[in-house]
Design an enzyme around this catalytic site. Structure first.
Site, PDB file in Angstrom:
ATOM      1  N   HIS A  34      -0.293  -2.809  -6.620  1.00  0.00           N
ATOM      2  CA  HIS A  34      -1.099  -3.990  -6.277  1.00  0.00           C
ATOM      3  C   HIS A  34      -0.682  -5.173  -7.152  1.00  0.00           C
ATOM      4  O   HIS A  34      -1.487  -5.827  -7.809  1.00  0.00           O
ATOM      5  CB  HIS A  34      -2.602  -3.681  -6.454  1.00  0.00           C
ATOM      6  CG  HIS A  34      -3.492  -4.572  -5.632  1.00  0.00           C
ATOM      7  ND1 HIS A  34      -4.048  -5.728  -6.134  1.00  0.00           N
ATOM      8  CD2 HIS A  34      -3.949  -4.471  -4.357  1.00  0.00           C
ATOM      9  CE1 HIS A  34      -4.806  -6.289  -5.212  1.00  0.00           C
ATOM     10  NE2 HIS A  34      -4.756  -5.544  -4.115  1.00  0.00           N
ATOM     11  N   ASP A  61      -9.040  -1.538  -6.131  1.00  0.00           N
ATOM     12  CA  ASP A  61      -9.108  -2.784  -6.892  1.00  0.00           C
ATOM     13  C   ASP A  61     -10.304  -2.733  -7.832  1.00  0.00           C
ATOM     14  O   ASP A  61     -11.427  -2.393  -7.422  1.00  0.00           O
ATOM     15  CB  ASP A  61      -9.251  -3.976  -5.942  1.00  0.00           C
ATOM     16  CG  ASP A  61      -8.015  -4.174  -5.082  1.00  0.00           C
ATOM     17  OD1 ASP A  61      -7.081  -3.357  -5.178  1.00  0.00           O
ATOM     18  OD2 ASP A  61      -7.988  -5.150  -4.310  1.00  0.00           O
ATOM     19  N   HIS A  84     -15.369  -4.044  -8.489  1.00  0.00           N
ATOM     20  CA  HIS A  84     -14.658  -5.083  -7.756  1.00  0.00           C
ATOM     21  C   HIS A  84     -15.693  -6.080  -7.223  1.00  0.00           C
ATOM     22  O   HIS A  84     -16.883  -5.969  -7.515  1.00  0.00           O
ATOM     23  CB  HIS A  84     -13.852  -4.432  -6.625  1.00  0.00           C
ATOM     24  CG  HIS A  84     -12.832  -5.310  -5.990  1.00  0.00           C
ATOM     25  ND1 HIS A  84     -12.054  -6.204  -6.708  1.00  0.00           N
ATOM     26  CD2 HIS A  84     -12.436  -5.439  -4.688  1.00  0.00           C
ATOM     27  CE1 HIS A  84     -11.241  -6.831  -5.884  1.00  0.00           C
ATOM     28  NE2 HIS A  84     -11.457  -6.393  -4.652  1.00  0.00           N
ATOM     29  N   HIS A 144     -11.647   0.280  -0.186  1.00  0.00           N
ATOM     30  CA  HIS A 144     -12.630  -0.778   0.070  1.00  0.00           C
ATOM     31  C   HIS A 144     -12.224  -1.564   1.312  1.00  0.00           C
ATOM     32  O   HIS A 144     -11.158  -1.341   1.890  1.00  0.00           O
ATOM     33  CB  HIS A 144     -12.812  -1.687  -1.144  1.00  0.00           C
ATOM     34  CG  HIS A 144     -11.597  -2.472  -1.543  1.00  0.00           C
ATOM     35  ND1 HIS A 144     -10.443  -1.892  -1.996  1.00  0.00           N
ATOM     36  CD2 HIS A 144     -11.364  -3.818  -1.558  1.00  0.00           C
ATOM     37  CE1 HIS A 144      -9.557  -2.831  -2.285  1.00  0.00           C
ATOM     38  NE2 HIS A 144     -10.087  -4.007  -2.019  1.00  0.00           N
ATOM     39  N   HIS A 190     -11.513  -4.780   1.965  1.00  0.00           N
ATOM     40  CA  HIS A 190     -10.688  -5.982   2.003  1.00  0.00           C
ATOM     41  C   HIS A 190      -9.498  -5.766   2.940  1.00  0.00           C
ATOM     42  O   HIS A 190      -8.954  -4.658   3.045  1.00  0.00           O
ATOM     43  CB  HIS A 190     -10.208  -6.357   0.605  1.00  0.00           C
ATOM     44  CG  HIS A 190     -11.193  -7.194  -0.150  1.00  0.00           C
ATOM     45  ND1 HIS A 190     -11.230  -7.268  -1.527  1.00  0.00           N
ATOM     46  CD2 HIS A 190     -12.211  -7.997   0.295  1.00  0.00           C
ATOM     47  CE1 HIS A 190     -12.209  -8.089  -1.902  1.00  0.00           C
ATOM     48  NE2 HIS A 190     -12.808  -8.540  -0.811  1.00  0.00           N
ATOM     49  N   ASP A 245      -6.332  -6.436   3.003  1.00  0.00           N
ATOM     50  CA  ASP A 245      -5.031  -5.920   2.587  1.00  0.00           C
ATOM     51  C   ASP A 245      -5.052  -4.407   2.371  1.00  0.00           C
ATOM     52  O   ASP A 245      -4.029  -3.815   2.047  1.00  0.00           O
ATOM     53  CB  ASP A 245      -4.521  -6.648   1.340  1.00  0.00           C
ATOM     54  CG  ASP A 245      -5.474  -6.569   0.161  1.00  0.00           C
ATOM     55  OD1 ASP A 245      -6.695  -6.579   0.374  1.00  0.00           O
ATOM     56  OD2 ASP A 245      -4.999  -6.525  -0.992  1.00  0.00           O
ATOM     57  N   HIS A 246      -6.221  -3.789   2.587  1.00  0.00           N
ATOM     58  CA  HIS A 246      -6.338  -2.337   2.462  1.00  0.00           C
ATOM     59  C   HIS A 246      -6.720  -1.658   3.776  1.00  0.00           C
ATOM     60  O   HIS A 246      -6.669  -0.434   3.859  1.00  0.00           O
ATOM     61  CB  HIS A 246      -7.371  -1.984   1.388  1.00  0.00           C
ATOM     62  CG  HIS A 246      -6.982  -2.447   0.016  1.00  0.00           C
ATOM     63  ND1 HIS A 246      -6.534  -1.592  -0.967  1.00  0.00           N
ATOM     64  CD2 HIS A 246      -6.958  -3.696  -0.538  1.00  0.00           C
ATOM     65  CE1 HIS A 246      -6.249  -2.285  -2.067  1.00  0.00           C
ATOM     66  NE2 HIS A 246      -6.509  -3.565  -1.828  1.00  0.00           N
TER      67      HIS A 246
END
Length: 318
Positions: free
Chosen positions: A269, A211, A140, A63, A65, A67-68
């Site tokens: 995570h 997530d 998510h 996805h 976000h 942090d990915h």
């Protein structure tokens, strides 16, 4: 097949955990690596390993976000600077192509290799003679996907003692037998492949979930998998926060593995609120999985052995 966790943290990097990134080491199977998610400083983490960015063949993004994905433009550029020439394919949600193309354009980064970007929908996103990768939407706060990597069954090996007893000559005939084809020798004898080869070896299945809250899609993707990688951002005390922010608890990850009848569970995570001292209590929440369970840490390796068990070890980043 081996999994290497380059980053196991949630949200922001901490002193103990970098942001999310997992290497699927397929060197034995196809001579390459696959990467799942590419959080900030992923290429820096790679510097502490023996892995070469130019051997990364595919990148799967769960996805959008930060942090990915924040490590993705830098890694793509470095792969080029380090002499990468082989095609690289990135799979991800809608928006991943715009993000990559714009980042490369504004930074004036020229790639020396073909870059293919595929924006995914639920279903089969990749398939060849060796592997199939399926994806499903998770639950998510933004569109997020999980990936199921399936290796096809491997052909049996030649039983050389039996081959010699039947006086099969060396050369192309051995290859045909190994490929499952019956052959006729010069003297007219028929040698059946099944008589001189071992039983086919079942391929492995690895599921990596992005997530997500607890959802039936996770169970479907994880069905009877050899390894399930599931996020576990919170413990039981943070169950409401997990629901509000689209995440799972350790116990919910265990529930997915249990209902999917998975063989091994690895959680990642992890919120920065948890330290190594918390692991014993967190492992208790994983006991409901009904299978061997692990809490991943940065630079942890999990090797799937031929007998179906897992060998785990860590490599020091120092």
């Amino acid at each position: 097949m081996e999994l290497l966790f380059l980053g196991t943290g949630a949200g922001m990097p901490s002193k103990q955990r970098n942001t999310t990134s997992i290497v699927v080491n397929l060197v034995e199977e196809r001579g390459t690596y696959w990467l799942i998610d590419c959080g900030e400083a992923t290429q820096h983490q790679l510097l502490y390993t023996s892995l070469k960015p130019r051997r990364i063949e595919k990148i799967f993004i769960t996805h959008m976000h930060g942090d990915h994905i924040y490590g993705l433009p830098g890694l793509l550029g470095s792969r080029s600077f380090l002499g990468g020439t082989e095609k690289l394919t990135v799979y991800g949600p809608r928006g991943i192509e715009e993000y990559i193309r714009l980042s490369l354009k504004l930074s004036r980064t020229h790639l020396t290799y073909p870059l293919e970007i595929i924006e995914i929908e639920p279903g089969v996103v990749f398939e060849d003679t060796e592997f199939r990768v399926l994806t499903e939407r998770l639950d998510h706060v933004i569109p997020c996907y999980g990936f199921r990597i399936e290796q096809n069954d491997q052909p049996g090996t030649l039983l050389m003692e039996k081959v010699r007893e039947l006086h099969v000559p060396r050369g192309p005939l051995l290859g045909r037998l190994k490929a499952g084809e019956d052959i006729v020798l010069e003297d007219g004898r028929v040698v059946k492949s099944g008589d001189v080869t071992s039983q086919p070896k079942p391929g492995f299945t690895v599921t990596v979930l992005g997530d997500t809250r607890f959802t039936e899609s996770s169970i479907a993707l994880a069905k009877e998998a050899d390894i399930v990688v599931h996020e576990a951002t919170f413990d039981d005390t943070g169950k409401k926060m997990a629901q509000d922010y689209g995440h799972s608890t350790f116990r919910q990850a265990a529930q997915v593995a249990n209902e999917a009848q998975a063989k091994h569970l690895i959680v990642t995570h992890i919120s920065a609120r948890f330290t190594n001292e918390n692991e014993p209590s967190l492992l208790k929440e994983l006991n409901e999985s009904g299978c061997p369970s692990f809490i991943a840490s940065d630079f942890m390796h999990y090797k799937l052995l031929r007998d179906g068990n897992i060998e785990s070890f860590t490599t020091s980043p120092k």
